[in-house]
Design a protein around this motif. Structure first.
Motif, short mmCIF file in Angstrom:
data_model
loop_
_atom_site.label_atom_id
_atom_site.label_comp_id
_atom_site.label_asym_id
_atom_site.label_seq_id
_atom_site.Cartn_x
_atom_site.Cartn_y
_atom_site.Cartn_z
N VAL A 43 83.37 36.86 21.88
CA VAL A 43 81.91 36.79 21.76
C VAL A 43 81.55 35.50 21.03
CG1 VAL A 43 79.83 37.92 20.92
CG2 VAL A 43 81.80 39.30 21.64
N THR A 44 80.58 34.75 21.57
CA THR A 44 80.16 33.49 20.97
C THR A 44 78.65 33.51 20.74
OG1 THR A 44 81.86 32.35 22.27
CG2 THR A 44 80.20 30.97 21.20
N ALA B 292 81.74 47.21 31.34
CA ALA B 292 81.10 48.00 32.40
C ALA B 292 80.62 47.12 33.55
CB ALA B 292 79.94 48.80 31.83
N ALA B 293 80.19 45.90 33.23
CA ALA B 293 79.65 45.02 34.27
C ALA B 293 80.73 44.15 34.90
CB ALA B 293 78.55 44.14 33.69
N GLY B 294 81.99 44.33 34.52
CA GLY B 294 83.08 43.53 35.07
C GLY B 294 83.61 42.52 34.07
N ALA B 295 84.40 41.59 34.57
CA ALA B 295 85.08 40.63 33.71
C ALA B 295 84.28 39.36 33.48
CB ALA B 295 86.44 40.28 34.29
N LEU C 37 69.71 37.11 17.86
CA LEU C 37 70.94 36.44 18.26
C LEU C 37 71.13 36.59 19.76
CD1 LEU C 37 73.56 37.60 15.58
CD2 LEU C 37 72.40 35.41 15.69
N ALA C 38 71.42 35.48 20.42
CA ALA C 38 71.84 35.51 21.82
C ALA C 38 73.35 35.27 21.84
CB ALA C 38 71.12 34.44 22.62
N LEU C 39 74.09 36.23 22.40
CA LEU C 39 75.55 36.18 22.40
C LEU C 39 76.08 36.09 23.82
CD1 LEU C 39 76.28 39.08 19.88
CD2 LEU C 39 75.94 36.65 19.35
N VAL C 40 77.04 35.20 24.03
CA VAL C 40 77.76 35.16 25.30
C VAL C 40 79.03 35.98 25.12
CG1 VAL C 40 79.09 33.71 26.88
CG2 VAL C 40 76.85 32.95 26.06
N VAL C 41 79.15 37.05 25.91
CA VAL C 41 80.27 37.98 25.81
C VAL C 41 81.21 37.76 27.00
CG1 VAL C 41 80.97 40.39 25.73
CG2 VAL C 41 78.86 39.67 24.60
N GLU C 42 82.47 37.49 26.70
CA GLU C 42 83.50 37.36 27.73
C GLU C 42 84.41 38.58 27.63
OE1 GLU C 42 85.18 33.21 27.99
OE2 GLU C 42 83.88 32.94 26.22
N PRO C 43 84.20 39.58 28.48
CA PRO C 43 84.99 40.82 28.39
C PRO C 43 86.48 40.60 28.62
CG PRO C 43 83.03 41.13 29.73
CD PRO C 43 83.18 39.66 29.52
N GLU C 44 86.82 39.62 29.45
CA GLU C 44 88.22 39.28 29.72
C GLU C 44 88.34 37.76 29.74
OE1 GLU C 44 89.81 41.22 33.15
OE2 GLU C 44 89.02 43.19 32.59
N SER D 90 82.88 30.65 35.55
CA SER D 90 83.98 29.72 35.33
C SER D 90 84.05 29.28 33.86
CB SER D 90 83.83 28.48 36.22
OG SER D 90 82.66 27.76 35.87
N VAL D 91 85.27 28.98 33.41
CA VAL D 91 85.52 28.47 32.06
C VAL D 91 86.38 27.22 32.18
CG1 VAL D 91 86.51 28.92 29.79
CG2 VAL D 91 85.38 30.78 31.06
N THR D 92 85.94 26.12 31.58
CA THR D 92 86.71 24.88 31.61
C THR D 92 86.89 24.36 30.19
OG1 THR D 92 84.68 23.61 31.97
CG2 THR D 92 85.95 24.24 33.92
#
Length: 338
Positions: free
Chosen positions: A25-26, A74-77, A102-109, A138-140
């Motif tokens: 989480v960021t 729940a919403a996927g990866a 707070l606005a958080l970017v959540v990366e479940p996987e 995508s993540v770079t």
């Protein structure tokens, strides 16, 4: 002591090796008062363990529960945006200051390969940039320059990681042993220089490489930039002064020297009269070094120095009682104004 980013990366690597799932989480953006700033990380393990933080604790509790229950996935990866706060009731519920959001970017996987690439770059001393695109998931990871640490446009989050700040400590006595881990925890890549062999033989502080040679040569070789601090702690003019000359002539954002008020006034006069530094260059010297917190012991002095480096880094008023020399009216100092 590792930086906060490195601690989070290490934890995720451990959890993966143990066969656990984890989420990252960021903090992407804040409104009003917020406990953590954009770019802050929180790693969540499926067994409830955490590393890092995004708030004062209540948001972490909610995220831990969602991780354990599986609702975080729940919403996927794919990375998603989650917002906390916005109303007084929500702020109270999650322990946010009144009106905070707070606005958080959540990366479940989170992508393991990109995390490993990021960690390898940081360990190699490089500044890295991680980009998470919520539109396609995508993540770079690429090498970074001096652009802003965090960029967020509502769809793409870019964060900068690595040793953005450098600290050269001249003198490996007791104060240095306390200052180095504090500075490392604040995100500084720390190096140490002390030509005295009796100090070299006993230096065993982790992740603080020993740079051989005379301090002034080491400063020149280091090529200080506006993200560099130089701290002279030997209390020996033969070692400190030559290094300070090169540091004060460089773009280093912070230069400090150990010593009393009287000692530093003499030092400033000496630097002007014998080494032809300008008054503007000498006035950059922080001495007595550190914020005036009444420090006397080596760990207290280290805390005062670290606090002043942070204050100057953020443009806050860093109170140093002897930052200016009151030149006697009876003589004209060698230092010139320009």
């Amino acid at each position: 002591m590792e930086s906060l980013d490195q601690q989070v990366l290490d934890a995720m690597g451990r959890w993966h090796a143990q066969g656990h799932r984890f989420a990252l989480v960021t903090v992407a953006q804040t409104w009003g008062s917020a406990p953590r700033q954009p770019g802050a990380w929180l790693a969540l393990c499926d067994d409830g363990r955490v590393q890092g933080s995004v708030s004062g604790g209540c948001i972490e509790d909610d995220l831990i529960e969602r991780m354990r229950s599986g609702t975080l996935r729940a919403a996927g990866a794919a990375p998603t945006l989650v917002t906390y706060g916005g109303t007084r009731e929500a702020a109270r519920r999650y322990g946010l200051p009144c009106g905070g959001t707070l606005a958080l970017v959540v990366e479940p996987e989170p992508d393991l390969a990109s995390l490993q690439q990021l960690q390898q770059g940081i360990l190699a001393g490089r500044l890295m940039r991680r980009r998470v695109d919520l539109r396609g998931g995508s993540v770079t990871v690429v090498d970074a320059d001096a652009r802003p640490e965090v960029q967020w446009d509502g769809e793409v989050l870019s964060t900068t990681h690595g040793p953005r700040w450098r600290l050269l400590v001249i003198g490996a006595a007791q104060t240095a042993r306390f200052l180095v881990p504090i500075a490392q925890s604040l995100g500084f890549a720390v190096s140490v220089c002390d030509p005295r062999p009796e100090y070299h033989s006993e230096w065993d502080v982790p992740d603080a490489p020993w740079l051989p040679g005379m301090p002034d040569d080491v400063v020149l070789a280091m090529r200080p930039d506006p993200h560099t601090a130089v701290v002279a702690l030997t209390h020996d003019p033969k070692l400190d002064d030559l290094a300070l000359i090169e540091a004060l002539r460089s773009p280093a954002y912070y230069v400090g020297a150990l010593g009393s008020v009287a000692n530093n006034e003499v030092r400033r006069a000496r630097l002007c009269e014998h080494f032809e530094l300008t008054k503007a260059e000498v006035d950059r010297l922080h001495g007595p070094i550190g914020l005036p917190i009444g420090s006397r012991t080596p760990p207290e002095i280290a805390v005062a120095i670290a606090a002043q480096m942070v204050a100057v880094r953020h443009g806050a008023r860093a109170n140093a009682p002897a930052a200016q020399v009151a030149w006697p009216a009876s003589r004209t100092p060698v230092c010139q104004a320009g």
